[in-house]
Design a protein around this motif. Structure first.
Motif, mmCIF file in Angstrom:
data_model
loop_
_atom_site.group_PDB
_atom_site.id
_atom_site.type_symbol
_atom_site.label_atom_id
_atom_site.label_comp_id
_atom_site.label_asym_id
_atom_site.label_seq_id
_atom_site.Cartn_x
_atom_site.Cartn_y
_atom_site.Cartn_z
ATOM 1 N N ARG A 141 0.834 -1.193 0.000
ATOM 2 C CA ARG A 141 0.000 0.000 0.000
ATOM 3 C C ARG A 141 0.875 1.252 0.000
ATOM 4 N N LEU A 146 10.121 8.045 8.430
ATOM 5 C CA LEU A 146 10.019 9.066 9.458
ATOM 6 C C LEU A 146 11.419 9.347 9.982
ATOM 7 N N GLN B 144 4.421 10.549 15.210
ATOM 8 C CA GLN B 144 4.292 11.016 13.825
ATOM 9 C C GLN B 144 2.995 10.495 13.242
ATOM 10 N N PHE B 145 2.461 11.262 12.339
ATOM 11 C CA PHE B 145 1.280 10.793 11.620
ATOM 12 C C PHE B 145 1.641 10.536 10.165
ATOM 13 N N LEU B 146 1.041 9.510 9.632
ATOM 14 C CA LEU B 146 1.223 9.238 8.207
ATOM 15 C C LEU B 146 -0.160 9.182 7.582
ATOM 16 N N PRO B 147 -0.280 9.788 6.408
ATOM 17 C CA PRO B 147 -1.596 9.747 5.757
ATOM 18 C C PRO B 147 -1.866 8.351 5.238
ATOM 19 N N LEU B 148 -3.068 7.898 5.379
ATOM 20 C CA LEU B 148 -3.383 6.564 4.883
ATOM 21 C C LEU B 148 -4.368 6.700 3.724
ATOM 22 N N ILE B 154 -2.186 6.994 10.120
ATOM 23 C CA ILE B 154 -1.495 6.027 10.959
ATOM 24 C C ILE B 154 -0.682 6.811 11.979
#
Lengths: 347, 347
Positions: A141, A146, B144-148, B154
């Motif tokens: 996906r 990071l 940290q944020f990750l776009p899903l 995430i």
DNA sequence: TGTTAGCACTCTTAAAAGATGAGTGCTAAA
DNA sequence: TTTAGCACTCATCTTTTAAGAGTGCTAACA
């Protein structure tokens, strides 16, 4: 001899079924008298004796000692499972239990498998095995990096089945975090939708072209490689090693030890499960097992799918004297249920 | 009577030690004759008999039946462990084995604990328990944020001890991924270096001020909450349930079942380990155990630290007849070693 | 011809009886 | 204080005995 085709006439089948039902319940060799008493077969013990003698000649039953009742053979169980087995659907209470169980215990996807194993064992009182999906079957996906500190990045890999893997990586000398982000963009563009398996073989070449920098490409390669690695193996979840002690077959510590030691060989167990993968429910009884460790055990497997894609296998492992009807219908139910539960983690 | 102070004269101690050494090795009640033969105590069986009778009167030994030799009591083991125990350092081969083991099997930090448990069991042939660090003790490193996709992100949480946790979160209506990134920046600035525990109680207020948007703050809060939740519990790793079967004490299936069922109560086991946390090595013998399940077991615990910070506990659980010397020195060694191994995952 | 009753025989299991041996406790002598 | 000697206690092992469940076969029966 048209008899040959249907080796067992209707009465023999009834007797065989009665013997097996009885034995599954009692774990004791069953004799003609007791059989005549419990199941009313409408004939005398003497007749049953004759029928049992015939069934033994034909290989469906076995004699332990000259005296003492009969016990089903693998062939007997096979006939039973293939034709005589009484349907025993999962009860509504059990379904409710299963539902509640998942709802209350499952947070992460790996817990789905863990709890599935536990649940199967709790209901069948036998060992359960759950072979979780190979991530190689799953679709890539996205991959994100990071920043961690000046020398490291965290790689987060996601698949369409909801798996997330992370790994800490050292940045190669001279590389900047920006390089990694650029790389991630290229990789995501090229690999989205590919299965992890195919990534390994094909798609990497294109990326090579897009990332001009040789050194950076090499490290990108090794990064993907390493990120994929941890997801590559199938994981095996085991349940019910305590529950199995309730079966009289395991009232002997030596047998328990032997079984546990076999179960600890994870690769062996995975191989066995993989070998059993067929469509739907598959029952392997006693002698039918290729592995000598399981010549007196039966294994019932069910494979679960998601959108037509093979995902994994769930199995019940127990003594040949097993509640096949119950285990089979449970596995079938869990099979469908599992797909639903996994879908909750799927997007 | 000055004798009272040193209840046991030197010869009594020698006899006691011999009895315990013998019993630990053989698991059979030991008699005076056999004792005189193996260990040369320089006195006749009759004398030893008298000494043993005294030791029994004083509570160090026990009689099962009028005849048949003596067995150490909890008090006897206690005296043995506190003063008589012969040092039995971890051998170089074992050290090498441990080192190789970790090197070849450990990739992720949770595997450190898993393999530690396995290793302890393999060497001591007893059950081992490893209570992994509460992440609440660890320091927050970054979130940290990750776009899903359009609706989800995430969340990846890192601590200074190398733990990484991730979680998929739904974005609240109207929120954009940019909002999350902004939030991450605020959060990281405010929380870096705090322990996870303290975050919960204090630091959140400051963030509230910086993130003006009420709705966004609420979801930030719940996000951190949920991300922390999974890291909050201590995890318990269990090893050696197969190995324990080699102890004659567990040659009875009922006892095995009982023990396994007790071990399955994870919270109970955690509580027991937590109660045992002291400085360094702690040995609790038989009757000394508060929990009735372990009145005839002994538990040896060691707590491991990192930079002065309590991290967790490792333990050996076995019958009172246990190789204390070996288990103790092993735990001590593993204790130090574990700190080193964990440091590899630490930055 | 299939079914059944009867009976001798087999073999397991449980209980009883005896034999063995390790170990103790006590006494008396060194 | 130490030790040898001896009677006594129990667990355990083996043997014996008894009981019971089950079979296989034969002969009678429908």
């Amino acid at each position: 001899m048209p008899e040959k085709l249907y080796e067992l006439d209707e009465r023999k089948q009834r007797v065989l079924k009665a013997v097996i039902d009885d034995y599954i319940e009692s774990a004791e060799p069953v004799g003609s008298r007791a059989l005549a008493r419990k199941h009313d077969l409408g004939v005398s013990p003497a007749t049953i004796r004759n029928e049992m003698a015939d069934l033994e000649m034909l290989g469906y039953l076995q004699h332990l000692h000259t005296s003492s009742g009969r016990v089903p053979s693998s062939k007997g169980y096979r006939f039973y499972v293939d034709g005589l087995i009484p349907p025993k659907p999962v009860s509504d209470e059990e379904k409710a239990l299963i539902d509640r169980w998942y709802k209350s215990r499952v947070q992460r996807i790996d817990q789905v498998f863990e709890e599935t194993a536990r649940l199967i064992s709790a209901i069948t009182k036998n060992i359960s095995l759950v072979l979780a999906p190979q991530m190689t079957q799953a679709q890539f996906r996205c991959l994100q990096f990071l920043p961690l500190d000046s020398r490291r990045v965290i790689t987060v890999l996601m698949t369409d089945a909801g798996f997330i893997e992370n790994k800490i990586l050292e940045m190669p000398d001279g590389a900047e975090f920006e390089d990694f982000q650029r790389m991630a963009a290229v990789i995501n563009e090229n690999l989205a939708g590919h299965t992890l398996k195919s990534i390994e073989h094909h798609a990497l070449a294109q990326i090579r072209d897009e990332i001009r920098d040789e050194g950076l490409y090499d490290s990108a390669l090794s990064i993907i490689q390493r990120a994929l690695d941890s997801g590559k193996q199938e994981r095996l979840y085991l349940g019910g090693t305590t529950k199995m002690l309730e079966q009289p077959e395991y009232h002997d510590v030596e047998k328990v030890k032997h079984m546990l030691m076999t179960l600890e060989e994870e690769e062996l167990m995975k191989d066995i499960l993989r070998a059993h993968i067929g469509d739907g429910l598959e029952v392997t009884i006693g002698q039918e097992n290729e592995d000598s460790h399981f010549k007196d055990s039966s294994i019932i497997t069910a494979t679960y799918h998601l959108d037509g894609e093979l995902l994994g296998t769930i199995a019940v492992l127990g003594p040949t004297r097993m509640e096949y009807a119950k285990a089979m219908s449970l596995l079938e139910y869990m099979n469908n249920n599992l797909t639903n539960v996994i879908k909750r983690f799927h997007w």
